[in-house]
Structure formats: structure tokens, C-alpha cells
Scaffold this motif. Structure first.
Motif, PDB file in Angstrom:
ATOM      1  N   SER A  68       0.818  -1.220   0.000  1.00 29.55           N
ATOM      2  CA  SER A  68       0.000   0.000   0.000  1.00 29.55           C
ATOM      3  C   SER A  68       0.848   1.265   0.000  1.00 29.55           C
ATOM      4  O   SER A  68       0.328   2.352  -0.238  1.00 29.55           O
ATOM      5  N   SER A  69       2.141   1.142   0.297  1.00 29.63           N
ATOM      6  CA  SER A  69       2.976   2.345   0.439  1.00 29.63           C
ATOM      7  C   SER A  69       4.416   1.955   0.739  1.00 29.63           C
ATOM      8  O   SER A  69       4.696   0.803   1.096  1.00 29.63           O
ATOM      9  N   ALA A  70       5.300   2.936   0.643  1.00 33.12           N
ATOM     10  CA  ALA A  70       6.675   2.715   1.089  1.00 33.12           C
ATOM     11  C   ALA A  70       6.683   2.443   2.592  1.00 33.12           C
ATOM     12  O   ALA A  70       7.475   1.650   3.092  1.00 33.12           O
ATOM     13  N   THR A  71       5.771   3.081   3.287  1.00 30.67           N
ATOM     14  CA  THR A  71       5.653   2.868   4.736  1.00 30.67           C
ATOM     15  C   THR A  71       5.376   1.396   5.041  1.00 30.67           C
ATOM     16  O   THR A  71       6.033   0.790   5.899  1.00 30.67           O
ATOM     17  N   SER A  73       5.976  -1.156   3.050  1.00 30.64           N
ATOM     18  CA  SER A  73       7.144  -1.933   2.628  1.00 30.64           C
ATOM     19  C   SER A  73       8.231  -1.915   3.701  1.00 30.64           C
ATOM     20  O   SER A  73       8.842  -2.948   3.999  1.00 30.64           O
ATOM     21  N   ASN A  74       8.476  -0.753   4.272  1.00 30.08           N
ATOM     22  CA  ASN A  74       9.500  -0.641   5.316  1.00 30.08           C
ATOM     23  C   ASN A  74       9.121  -1.429   6.563  1.00 30.08           C
ATOM     24  O   ASN A  74       9.951  -2.124   7.154  1.00 30.08           O
ATOM     25  N   ASN A  75       7.850  -1.327   6.957  1.00 31.72           N
ATOM     26  CA  ASN A  75       7.368  -2.110   8.103  1.00 31.72           C
ATOM     27  C   ASN A  75       7.540  -3.598   7.852  1.00 31.72           C
ATOM     28  O   ASN A  75       7.998  -4.349   8.709  1.00 31.72           O
ATOM     29  N   GLU A  98      16.806   7.730   9.336  1.00 32.63           N
ATOM     30  CA  GLU A  98      15.850   7.018   8.483  1.00 32.63           C
ATOM     31  C   GLU A  98      14.487   7.695   8.528  1.00 32.63           C
ATOM     32  O   GLU A  98      14.162   8.442   9.463  1.00 32.63           O
ATOM     33  N   HIS A  99      13.666   7.395   7.531  1.00 31.47           N
ATOM     34  CA  HIS A  99      12.267   7.815   7.513  1.00 31.47           C
ATOM     35  C   HIS A  99      11.560   7.238   8.742  1.00 31.47           C
ATOM     36  O   HIS A  99      11.938   6.176   9.232  1.00 31.47           O
ATOM     37  N   SER A 100      10.529   7.938   9.216  1.00 34.01           N
ATOM     38  CA  SER A 100       9.834   7.496  10.436  1.00 34.01           C
ATOM     39  C   SER A 100       9.315   6.058  10.329  1.00 34.01           C
ATOM     40  O   SER A 100       9.214   5.363  11.338  1.00 34.01           O
ATOM     41  N   ASN A 149      18.735  10.297   1.482  1.00 29.46           N
ATOM     42  CA  ASN A 149      17.932  10.942   2.513  1.00 29.46           C
ATOM     43  C   ASN A 149      17.004  11.991   1.907  1.00 29.46           C
ATOM     44  O   ASN A 149      17.412  12.780   1.054  1.00 29.46           O
ATOM     45  N   SER A 150      15.772  12.040   2.404  1.00 33.81           N
ATOM     46  CA  SER A 150      14.794  12.952   1.807  1.00 33.81           C
ATOM     47  C   SER A 150      15.028  14.406   2.205  1.00 33.81           C
ATOM     48  O   SER A 150      14.617  15.311   1.502  1.00 33.81           O
ATOM     49  N   GLU A 151      15.687  14.648   3.324  1.00 33.95           N
ATOM     50  CA  GLU A 151      15.871  16.025   3.789  1.00 33.95           C
ATOM     51  C   GLU A 151      17.177  16.651   3.341  1.00 33.95           C
ATOM     52  O   GLU A 151      17.258  17.846   3.110  1.00 33.95           O
ATOM     53  N   SER A 174      17.224  -1.782   1.828  1.00 37.20           N
ATOM     54  CA  SER A 174      17.423  -0.347   1.626  1.00 37.20           C
ATOM     55  C   SER A 174      16.102   0.327   1.272  1.00 37.20           C
ATOM     56  O   SER A 174      15.357  -0.149   0.420  1.00 37.20           O
ATOM     57  N   ASP A 175      15.836   1.441   1.957  1.00 41.20           N
ATOM     58  CA  ASP A 175      14.684   2.275   1.619  1.00 41.20           C
ATOM     59  C   ASP A 175      15.126   3.187   0.476  1.00 41.20           C
ATOM     60  O   ASP A 175      15.861   4.142   0.685  1.00 41.20           O
ATOM     61  N   ALA A 176      14.680   2.851  -0.726  1.00 46.34           N
ATOM     62  CA  ALA A 176      15.117   3.590  -1.923  1.00 46.34           C
ATOM     63  C   ALA A 176      14.010   4.506  -2.447  1.00 46.34           C
ATOM     64  O   ALA A 176      13.973   4.832  -3.627  1.00 46.34           O
ATOM     65  N   THR A 177      13.130   4.914  -1.552  1.00 42.12           N
ATOM     66  CA  THR A 177      11.978   5.719  -1.978  1.00 42.12           C
ATOM     67  C   THR A 177      12.410   7.044  -2.610  1.00 42.12           C
ATOM     68  O   THR A 177      11.768   7.540  -3.521  1.00 42.12           O
ATOM     69  N   GLN A 178      13.503   7.627  -2.133  1.00 45.91           N
ATOM     70  CA  GLN A 178      14.054   8.811  -2.782  1.00 45.91           C
ATOM     71  C   GLN A 178      15.018   8.416  -3.899  1.00 45.91           C
ATOM     72  O   GLN A 178      15.034   9.032  -4.960  1.00 45.91           O
ATOM     73  N   GLY A 179      15.814   7.392  -3.634  1.00 50.79           N
ATOM     74  CA  GLY A 179      16.850   6.982  -4.576  1.00 50.79           C
ATOM     75  C   GLY A 179      16.334   6.670  -5.965  1.00 50.79           C
ATOM     76  O   GLY A 179      16.967   7.004  -6.972  1.00 50.79           O
ATOM     77  N   ALA A 199       5.237   4.721  -5.765  1.00 48.79           N
ATOM     78  CA  ALA A 199       4.953   5.361  -7.052  1.00 48.79           C
ATOM     79  C   ALA A 199       4.867   6.884  -6.970  1.00 48.79           C
ATOM     80  O   ALA A 199       5.236   7.576  -7.906  1.00 48.79           O
ATOM     81  N   HIS A 200       4.399   7.403  -5.834  1.00 52.24           N
ATOM     82  CA  HIS A 200       4.082   8.845  -5.840  1.00 52.24           C
ATOM     83  C   HIS A 200       5.305   9.762  -5.781  1.00 52.24           C
ATOM     84  O   HIS A 200       5.179  10.960  -5.935  1.00 52.24           O
ATOM     85  N   LYS A 201       6.498   9.180  -5.592  1.00 54.58           N
ATOM     86  CA  LYS A 201       7.696  10.014  -5.637  1.00 54.58           C
ATOM     87  C   LYS A 201       8.266  10.067  -7.061  1.00 54.58           C
ATOM     88  O   LYS A 201       9.235  10.750  -7.325  1.00 54.58           O
ATOM     89  N   ILE A 202       7.656   9.284  -7.966  1.00 53.99           N
ATOM     90  CA  ILE A 202       8.098   9.292  -9.369  1.00 53.99           C
ATOM     91  C   ILE A 202       6.922   9.551 -10.307  1.00 53.99           C
ATOM     92  O   ILE A 202       6.769   8.888 -11.332  1.00 53.99           O
TER      93      ILE A 202
END
Ligand SMILES: *Cc1c(COP(=O)(O)O)cnc(C)c1O
Length: 382
Positions: A68-71, A73-75, A98-100, A149-151, A174-179, A199-202
Motif C-alpha cells: 500500500s505504500s513505502a511505509t 514496505s518498510n514495516n 531514516e524515515h519514520s 535521505n529525503s531532507e 534499503s529504503d530507496a523511496t528517494q533513490g 509510485a508517488h515520488k516518481i
């Protein structure tokens, strides 16, 4: 004029993606688990999207799992591997930036009796291979380190860490949501066992994610129920969003390098001009970093004041990450970089995309310069 500079929070959906999705919202509404024709048509669409993504990652389609989300996937990556390997060991290594959805999951696992090492980043926001090497113990089962890193845009040495993990027999996520936007996502060269993105970051739809899981990686399900996703993630597939995800990746494949060069050009122009125009500003982070990211401390100007003024002029940026904006808390990432309070609270993140124009950048440079001068003038008269 409007200028959207918050592309690390989310991106605008590509009209071609919407077009690809529409038939699966309006016509081909069948359940891909149904054996009739309309169900099977939906299944074919899901399979095609999976193949597009698998080819982008250089992996097998069965290694691409929709979530449902990167969140999620990370969990799933952390909780799933931790549970599967609990009898082998209970030590996990991650970073303190890391992301929350990684940070809170790691904290949750600590409450369940796991031991987590949070590697501290340098002042540029990076961690080194040596730090990872030194943190590994006999009972280390999993290492989870973000790609970028997103920030701060800091790019982590994923490939080297992956190599080390293979040698030591440790699972690497690896959390590659930004990468994914600008970096190499070939899972063979990057040597990852699990990789998160969405998907929503691309320029795809929101609330559809992916977890790459290398075959034979020990992992238990997070979502129990039906037999969807190779019996690994239950729930009826989000067909239109999966189709949109596939389309977004298919587009990205052909333009990634071009987009990278273009956003870097915009970003460099932006930073160079602002540094010339405004005294007492500090660029945060350091190389290697993402080409679309500019994190700047305007010393003496609280970021919330600055952002409100920018918003009035149609310029959309953020302080820290989207998850921490709206509160006066100092960003955890900037804290982790051991920034002085003054620097952290005056930091603004501008994250560009290929959709931004040079005109927008010039408009932003003029506006930011004028606002910074006027705020500083007012405060110096007090
Ligand atoms: C955006 C983001 C996430 C979370 O994405 P969601 O769509 O909110 O689940 C996770 N990690 C990183 C690095 C991100 O940038």
C-alpha cells in the motif's frame, strides 16, 4: 506564478499515468483473482506492471511485491525479517536519519526484545562503510540503510554495504523511496536483498508501494489473509494503481539520466545565485547528494515564518520532512547532523523536479532574496 519545490514529499501525477490507469477504474474492474474474463484481464495488467518493474530492477517478477505504500514496505521488511530470523539473532543495524516508517518500526522491534544500533551520520548526513563494519556482531540479522535521505539528499554507500552483507551472510534492506528518482536501481549491482520504493515520488499515484524481496530471503507476512502476491501479501490487488505504478516506472526508465542532468542544472543555478544574493546562508549536507535537493539555512530567519511568506508568493517548499512540518520540533535529521539549534530552525528544503522551469527558479531566486532581506530588515529594527 506558482513553483512547486516539494517534490521529495510527493510529485505531480503524470497525465500519461492517469491515462493508463483510467480503463482499470472504469472498464476492467474485475478482481484479478477471479477466473472469468474480466478478472483475468485485470490479472494480465497486474502481471505486466510487475514485469516492467522487475525489468527496471533487473530481478524476477516474483521478487516484486506490491504494497500500500513505502511505509508498509518498510514495516514489512523489518518486522518480516526480524520475525523470520528471531532464532538466529536479534541485532539490527540502521541509521539515525531514516524515515519514520523505519525509525518507529525499529523502536517497535526494540520493545519486542530486539537490539537496534542506530549509526550516527556525519555533519554532511552520510554514514561510512567502516561504521557499518564496526557495528556488525555475531547476532546481527538485518541491516537497513536508506539509499538517499529525503531532507539532505545524502546518498549512502549502498553497494559497498550490500557487498559486505553478502560476505557476512546478513540480510540487507534499503529504503530507496528517494533513490529511485535518480539513482541506479539494479538490485544485482546494488547487492540488496530487500528494497522499498513507492509510485508517488516518481509521478505515479499515491498509496501504492513496492517491496523487492530477493528469492529465498527469510521473511514472514505482514498482512495475513488471501493468497495474493505469491501468498506473501494478502488483499485484493489495487489494479489501477499498480498499472499506474508500472507506467511511471516505464516512463522513468527512458528519461532518468536526462532528468538528473536537468534538475542538477536548476539546483546549482538556484544555490549559486542565492549564495551571491543573500549573506549568512549555509548550504546543508554534502556530496554525494541527490541532484534535485537544496537544503539551506537562512540564519536568523525562522523557517515557519519564511515558508508562510513563500507560500503567499506561490512558492511551495518545506522545513525538514513533510512528516515533521506543521510542528515547531527541530528536524530529527538535522539534529542527527549535530547542527546548532539556530541553523536547524532556519533550514528550508527545496526539492526540485524535471517539471520545474528556469523561469520558476529565477522567480524563486528573486522572491526569496526579497523576502529574506525584508525579514532581516524588520528584525534588525527591533
Ligand atoms: C516518502 C518516503 C517514505 C514514505 O512514503 P509513503 O508513501 O508515505 O509511505 C519512506 N521513505 C522515504 C525515504 C520517503 O521519502
Amino acid at each position: 506564478m506558482e513553483a512547486y519545490f516539494d517534490n521529495n514529499a510527493t510529485t505531480k501525477i503524470d497525465p500519461q499515468v492517469v491515462e493508463a490507469m483510467l480503463p482499470y477504474l472504469l472498464e476492467t474492474y474485475g478482481n484479478p483473482n477471479s477466473t472469468h474474463t474480466i478478472g483475468q484481464k485485470a490479472k494480465v495488467a497486474v502481471d505486466e506492471a510487475r514485469e516492467i518493474i522487475a525489468s527496471y530492477l533487473n530481478c524476477l517478477p516474483v521478487e516484486v511485491l506490491f504494497t500500500s505504500s513505502a511505509t508498509e514496505s518498510n514495516n514489512w521488511a523489518l518486522k518480516g525479517v526480524a520475525e523470520a530470523l528471531a532464532s538466529k539473532g536479534k541485532h539490527i543495524i540502521t541509521t539515525n536519519v531514516e524515515h519514520s516508517s523505519i525509525e518507529k518500526t525499529a523502536k517497535h522491534l526494540e520493545e519486542l526484545g530486539y537490539d537496534v544500533t542506530y549509526l550516527p551520520v556525519s555533519e554532511t548526513g552520510h554514514i561510512s562503510l567502516k561504521q557499518v563494519e564496526d557495528a556488525i556482531r555475531d547476532d546481527t540479522i538485518l541491516i537497513s540503510i536508506q539509499y538517499a535521505n529525503s531532507e539532505t539528499g545524502a546518498i549512502m554507500p549502498i553497494r559497498d554495504i550490500g557487498k559486505l552483507c553478502r560476505k557476512k551472510g546478513i540480510i540487507f534492506h534499503s529504503d530507496a523511496t528517494q533513490g529511485i528518482k535518480y539513482l541506479d536501481m539494479n538490485v544485482e549491482t546494488q547487492k540488496v536483498d530487500l528494497m522499498t520504493f513507492a509510485a508517488h515520488k516518481i509521478n505515479g499515484p499515491k498509496a501504492i508501494g513496492c517491496l523487492y524481496i530477493k528469492k529465498k530471503t527469510p521473511i514472514v507476512q505482514l498482512i495475513d489473509g488471501g493468497q495474493q502476491e505469491f501468498n506473501l501479501r494478502a488483499g485484493t490487488e489495487n489494479v489501477p494503481y499498480i498499472v499506474g505504478f508500472g507506467k511511471a516506472v516505464a516512463i522513468l526508465k527512458d528519461v532518468r539520466e536526462e532528468r538528473l542532468a536537468y534538475v542538477k542544472h536548476l539546483r546549482d543555478m538556484f544555490e549559486e545565485q542565492l549564495q551571491k544574493n543573500i549573506p549568512d546562508i549555509l548550504l546543508n549536507g554534502g556530496e554525494p547528494r541527490m541532484p534535485n535537493l537544496s537544503s539551506i539555512a537562512f540564519l536568523g530567519i525562522p523557517s515557519d515564518t519564511f515558508l508562510a511568506r513563500l507560500d503567499m508568493e506561490g512558492i511551495y517548499a518545506s522545513a525538514g520532512s513533510a512528516c515533521t512540518s506543521g510542528s515547531i520540533q527541530v528536524s530529527g535529521v538535522l539534529k542527527a547532523m549535530r547542527f546548532a539549534y539556530e541553523r536547524a530552525v532556519s533550514t528550508i528544503r527545496f526539492s526540485f523536479s524535471h517539471e520545474n522551469t528556469e523561469e520558476e527558479i529565477q522567480y524563486a531566486i528573486r522572491t526569496i532574496t526579497a523576502i529574506a532581506r525584508s525579514i532581516r530588515e524588520i528584525s534588525s529594527q527591533r
